[in-house]
Design a protein around this motif. Sequence first.
Motif, PDB file in Angstrom:
ATOM      1  N   UNK A 272      15.142 -19.092  35.287  1.00 52.38           N
ATOM      2  CA  UNK A 272      13.660 -19.042  35.724  1.00 52.38           C
ATOM      3  C   UNK A 272      12.968 -18.374  34.791  1.00 52.38           C
ATOM      4  N   UNK A 273      13.232 -17.143  34.348  1.00 53.72           N
ATOM      5  CA  UNK A 273      12.329 -16.277  33.560  1.00 53.72           C
ATOM      6  C   UNK A 273      12.787 -16.490  31.962  1.00 53.72           C
ATOM      7  N   UNK A 274      14.184 -17.144  31.697  1.00 54.66           N
ATOM      8  CA  UNK A 274      14.387 -17.677  30.251  1.00 54.66           C
ATOM      9  C   UNK A 274      15.209 -16.487  29.528  1.00 54.66           C
ATOM     10  N   UNK A 275      16.024 -15.503  30.227  1.00 54.10           N
ATOM     11  CA  UNK A 275      16.738 -14.665  29.463  1.00 54.10           C
ATOM     12  C   UNK A 275      17.967 -15.302  28.989  1.00 54.10           C
ATOM     13  N   UNK A 276      18.355 -16.276  29.302  1.00 55.66           N
ATOM     14  CA  UNK A 276      19.711 -17.258  28.679  1.00 55.66           C
ATOM     15  C   UNK A 276      19.448 -17.047  27.191  1.00 55.66           C
ATOM     16  N   UNK A 277      18.367 -17.472  26.450  1.00 51.05           N
ATOM     17  CA  UNK A 277      18.375 -17.618  25.238  1.00 51.05           C
ATOM     18  C   UNK A 277      17.159 -16.571  24.672  1.00 51.05           C
ATOM     19  N   UNK A 278      17.345 -15.578  23.816  1.00 52.32           N
ATOM     20  CA  UNK A 278      16.616 -14.677  23.648  1.00 52.32           C
ATOM     21  C   UNK A 278      16.030 -15.234  22.178  1.00 52.32           C
ATOM     22  N   UNK A 279      14.751 -14.329  21.685  1.00 50.17           N
ATOM     23  CA  UNK A 279      14.247 -14.880  20.486  1.00 50.17           C
ATOM     24  C   UNK A 279      14.119 -13.800  19.376  1.00 50.17           C
ATOM     25  N   UNK A 280      14.321 -12.560  19.698  1.00 49.33           N
ATOM     26  CA  UNK A 280      14.372 -11.565  18.771  1.00 49.33           C
ATOM     27  C   UNK A 280      15.371 -11.607  17.757  1.00 49.33           C
ATOM     28  N   UNK A 281      15.138 -10.850  16.682  1.00 50.47           N
ATOM     29  CA  UNK A 281      16.051 -11.305  15.583  1.00 50.47           C
ATOM     30  C   UNK A 281      16.506  -9.906  15.104  1.00 50.47           C
ATOM     31  N   UNK A 282      16.235  -8.808  15.795  1.00 49.87           N
ATOM     32  CA  UNK A 282      16.970  -7.535  15.562  1.00 49.87           C
ATOM     33  C   UNK A 282      17.729  -6.835  16.750  1.00 49.87           C
ATOM     34  N   UNK A 283      18.416  -6.092  16.506  1.00 54.14           N
ATOM     35  CA  UNK A 283      19.460  -5.427  17.528  1.00 54.14           C
ATOM     36  C   UNK A 283      18.348  -4.854  18.522  1.00 54.14           C
ATOM     37  N   UNK A 284      17.626  -3.866  18.083  1.00 50.47           N
ATOM     38  CA  UNK A 284      16.635  -3.251  18.728  1.00 50.47           C
ATOM     39  C   UNK A 284      15.635  -4.166  19.414  1.00 50.47           C
ATOM     40  N   UNK A 285      15.429  -5.280  18.885  1.00 49.99           N
ATOM     41  CA  UNK A 285      14.392  -6.070  19.405  1.00 49.99           C
ATOM     42  C   UNK A 285      15.010  -6.928  20.776  1.00 49.99           C
ATOM     43  N   UNK A 286      16.439  -7.259  20.469  1.00 49.98           N
ATOM     44  CA  UNK A 286      17.246  -7.979  21.563  1.00 49.98           C
ATOM     45  C   UNK A 286      17.228  -7.029  22.787  1.00 49.98           C
ATOM     46  N   UNK A 287      17.496  -5.735  22.714  1.00 51.62           N
ATOM     47  CA  UNK A 287      17.593  -4.859  23.783  1.00 51.62           C
ATOM     48  C   UNK A 287      16.192  -4.711  24.672  1.00 51.62           C
ATOM     49  N   UNK A 288      15.146  -4.674  23.691  1.00 47.56           N
ATOM     50  CA  UNK A 288      13.767  -4.444  24.301  1.00 47.56           C
ATOM     51  C   UNK A 288      13.552  -5.483  24.997  1.00 47.56           C
ATOM     52  N   UNK A 289      13.888  -6.912  24.265  1.00 41.67           N
ATOM     53  CA  UNK A 289      13.519  -8.235  24.948  1.00 41.67           C
ATOM     54  C   UNK A 289      14.335  -8.112  26.572  1.00 41.67           C
ATOM     55  N   UNK A 290      15.621  -7.674  26.378  1.00 43.23           N
ATOM     56  CA  UNK A 290      16.095  -7.719  27.903  1.00 43.23           C
ATOM     57  C   UNK A 290      15.533  -6.922  28.876  1.00 43.23           C
ATOM     58  N   UNK A 291      15.234  -5.877  28.384  1.00 44.14           N
ATOM     59  CA  UNK A 291      14.573  -4.833  29.215  1.00 44.14           C
ATOM     60  C   UNK A 291      13.282  -5.344  30.050  1.00 44.14           C
ATOM     61  N   UNK A 292      12.534  -5.818  28.975  1.00 41.21           N
ATOM     62  CA  UNK A 292      11.161  -6.561  29.420  1.00 41.21           C
ATOM     63  C   UNK A 292      11.521  -7.654  30.550  1.00 41.21           C
ATOM     64  N   UNK A 293      12.406  -8.511  30.199  1.00 43.91           N
ATOM     65  CA  UNK A 293      12.907  -9.575  31.481  1.00 43.91           C
ATOM     66  C   UNK A 293      13.205  -8.974  32.514  1.00 43.91           C
ATOM     67  N   UNK A 294      13.862  -7.758  32.638  1.00 46.33           N
ATOM     68  CA  UNK A 294      14.397  -6.919  33.570  1.00 46.33           C
ATOM     69  C   UNK A 294      12.986  -6.319  34.471  1.00 46.33           C
ATOM     70  N   UNK A 295      12.220  -6.043  33.755  1.00 47.48           N
ATOM     71  CA  UNK A 295      10.838  -5.385  34.240  1.00 47.48           C
ATOM     72  C   UNK A 295      10.293  -6.486  34.996  1.00 47.48           C
ATOM     73  N   UNK A 296      10.090  -7.585  34.376  1.00 47.11           N
ATOM     74  CA  UNK A 296       9.411  -8.669  35.004  1.00 47.11           C
ATOM     75  C   UNK A 296      10.074  -9.126  36.386  1.00 47.11           C
TER      76      UNK A 296
END
Length: 382
Positions: A272-296
């Motif tokens: 539903x939210x789209x965590x299955x496939x991320x868009x960030x291209x850096x390691x730090x960006x991937x972790x931030x993107x996952x945390x933002x999905x969790x916050x939402x």
Amino acid sequence: RLSGKRFTPAAYCQARKRVPLAVLRRLLHETGVPLRAAARCDSRWHGHRTWLIDGSSCSMPDTPALQQHFGQPSGQKKGCGFPVAHLLVLFEAARGRLLDVLVSRGRIHDLSRVAELHRWLAPGDVLVADRGFCSYAHLAQLWQQGVLVLFRMHQRQLVDFRPQRPAAEPGQEQGRPRSTWLVRCGGHDQLVEWHRPQTVSRTMTPAQHAALPPYVVVRELRYRVNTPGFRVRSVTLATTLLNPETYPAAEVAELYRQRWQVETNLRHLKQTLGLNVLKSETVAGVEKEILVFALVYNLVQSVRAGAAAAQGVLRERISFVDALRHLRWPLVATAPPDLWVNPPRPGRYEPRVRKRRPSEYSLMTQPRAKLRQALRRPKDAA
């Protein structure tokens, strides 16, 4: 957008990179603290707070930095797959909130970092998990912490419900259970002693293994699954909920059946939210993107909880998609939203089929550079 200020996408991305990872992780924990501190007794199971833990994964862009850090599944050829991250998540069962998520490289076992989530558990809590978390080391660690467990029995664990049945000798495999039989609580319900194995778990040091208790009393029980459409016909559980009068077998089985909520929660996150496939291209960006999905996800669960209380229904019946739409475009900012209420669907099951046809293109089995060379050969020959 909410501030009304104008800025370019590049400026927004640069500002997002400067946000510390610790800030997002603290925000995620803060959204779970009110649930843990102010949980009402009527939302607890026999007075216990209940937690759900599970592992999952997500994909991301194929960049050298992400490939080196996360790796890709062993079944994919080099240059033909995408990096995969392993996620270890801890949900609060009563309200479905996500308290913490640990991000690791893809090829890692769920038990490798599970001890890092134990700090959120308090004595008297109940942790429910599937067979991947059922080991003596994990169960003993939680027992030392005063946390009760309810795990599905691992497929390699031999269970025999015959009274006074013999046990295997230490260090010998005789096709017998390794546990020592103690007392019978029902037809397929018994108390046994699990003994500390001689081999040290790969997730522990020798000192940690030696600190484990020599044995732990465990309750083993089995129940039948008669729901049409369910593949599993019998489930064997291992639990430290030892008193059969306080915790009847039927209620323990029903509690484990609720473990399926974690699969629904992960589906909301990934599909539903789209965590299955991320868009960030850096390691730090991937972790931030996952945390933002969790916050939402936690914010959507807050909207669902408020709507459920206002409409007098269970939170599970409030549409997750409708709550997400309200969070994006709220019509009334103050009053609890009047969201869509799904009909009761206990025991619902669906066939494992896809309606939308996949693309007819073949799967990539060689690196893209080799495939380009193969396309150029016929032209060169002409």
